[in-house]
Design a protein around this motif. Structure first.
Motif, short mmCIF file in Angstrom:
data_model
loop_
_atom_site.label_atom_id
_atom_site.label_comp_id
_atom_site.label_asym_id
_atom_site.label_seq_id
_atom_site.Cartn_x
_atom_site.Cartn_y
_atom_site.Cartn_z
N ALA A 36 23.69 -27.18 -3.62
CA ALA A 36 23.84 -26.85 -5.04
C ALA A 36 23.25 -25.46 -5.32
CB ALA A 36 23.15 -27.91 -5.91
N LYS A 37 22.08 -25.21 -4.81
CA LYS A 37 21.44 -23.90 -5.03
C LYS A 37 22.22 -22.78 -4.35
CE LYS A 37 18.60 -23.08 -7.07
NZ LYS A 37 18.81 -22.64 -8.45
N SER A 38 22.79 -23.08 -3.18
CA SER A 38 23.49 -22.03 -2.43
C SER A 38 24.73 -21.52 -3.15
CB SER A 38 23.87 -22.54 -1.03
OG SER A 38 24.97 -23.43 -1.09
N ILE A 39 25.32 -22.33 -4.03
CA ILE A 39 26.50 -21.88 -4.77
C ILE A 39 26.17 -21.48 -6.20
CG2 ILE A 39 28.08 -23.24 -3.34
CD1 ILE A 39 28.38 -25.16 -5.78
N GLY A 40 24.88 -21.48 -6.54
CA GLY A 40 24.47 -21.03 -7.87
C GLY A 40 24.50 -22.09 -8.94
N SER A 41 24.28 -23.34 -8.55
CA SER A 41 24.22 -24.43 -9.53
C SER A 41 22.76 -24.77 -9.83
CB SER A 41 24.94 -25.67 -9.00
OG SER A 41 26.32 -25.43 -8.97
N TYR A 42 22.55 -25.46 -10.93
CA TYR A 42 21.23 -25.94 -11.34
C TYR A 42 21.04 -27.32 -10.71
CZ TYR A 42 17.72 -27.96 -14.52
OH TYR A 42 16.63 -28.58 -15.06
N GLY A 43 19.98 -27.49 -9.93
CA GLY A 43 19.77 -28.75 -9.24
C GLY A 43 18.45 -29.42 -9.58
N VAL A 44 18.52 -30.71 -9.84
CA VAL A 44 17.34 -31.52 -10.10
C VAL A 44 17.38 -32.71 -9.15
CG1 VAL A 44 16.12 -32.97 -11.80
CG2 VAL A 44 17.25 -30.86 -12.53
N GLY A 45 16.22 -33.02 -8.58
CA GLY A 45 16.14 -34.16 -7.69
C GLY A 45 15.06 -35.13 -8.14
#
Length: 169
Positions: A36-45
């Protein structure tokens, strides 16, 4: 492969989307967060403890410390969730559904919350209770007809799923 196929092929992820990963700090979840981060998305886990920097999530939370999962998700996703990579099922999935955006996608990789339930316990997702689910099978009676069923598969004669009924017990 589960992380890659689930995130890129099933959820067909795009830059700038809001991604939530349950059980984020295990083999599959940690990869989804990094994708997710590698494509520029906001990620929450979410996980059983709070850790985000090591696995490159924008935010994380300890689900064990949250009395209301839907409210916890709302604090991290004010505009809603585009993609949910589910490893948990159960109450977490119910909470996520309440926070999903329109045109969302869910990749179900696991449902660990359900694995040790007593077989007599009913497992349903609240949202599915409102839907009418149709499951289609082509059933052929008798093991002696298995070769015909197999040949039918290769000729496209079955609908959705071919089943050979060996016994009615």
């Amino acid at each position: 492969m589960a992380a890659y196929v689930g995130f890129f092929e099933i959820c067909y992820s795009n830059k700038g989307e809001h991604v939530f990963v349950s059980v984020a700090l295990e083999a599959v979840g940690e990869l989804v967060g990094q994708f997710a981060k590698s494509i520029g998305s906001y990620g929450v886990g979410s996980a059983g403890f709070k850790e985000k920097s090591k696995f490159r999530f924008d935010e994380s939370f300890n689900y064990k410390e949250e009395p209301e999962l839907a409210a916890a998700l709302k604090t991290h996703f004010l505009e809603g969730i585009d993609i949910y990579f589910d490893n948990v099922g159960g109450a977490m999935l119910d909470a996520v559904i309440l926070n999903m955006r329109d045109h969302n996608r869910i990749a179900v990789c696991g449902m660990i919350s359900q694995y040790n339930k007593d077989k007599s316990e009913e497992f349903t997702i609240k949202l599915i209770k409102e839907w009418t689910i149709v499951y289609v099978e082509d059933i052929i009676d008798g093991l002696e007809n298995a070769p015909l069923a197999l040949i039918g598969l290769f000729k496209g004669k079955n609908v959705i799923k071919q089943v050979v009924l060996v016994a009615r017990e």
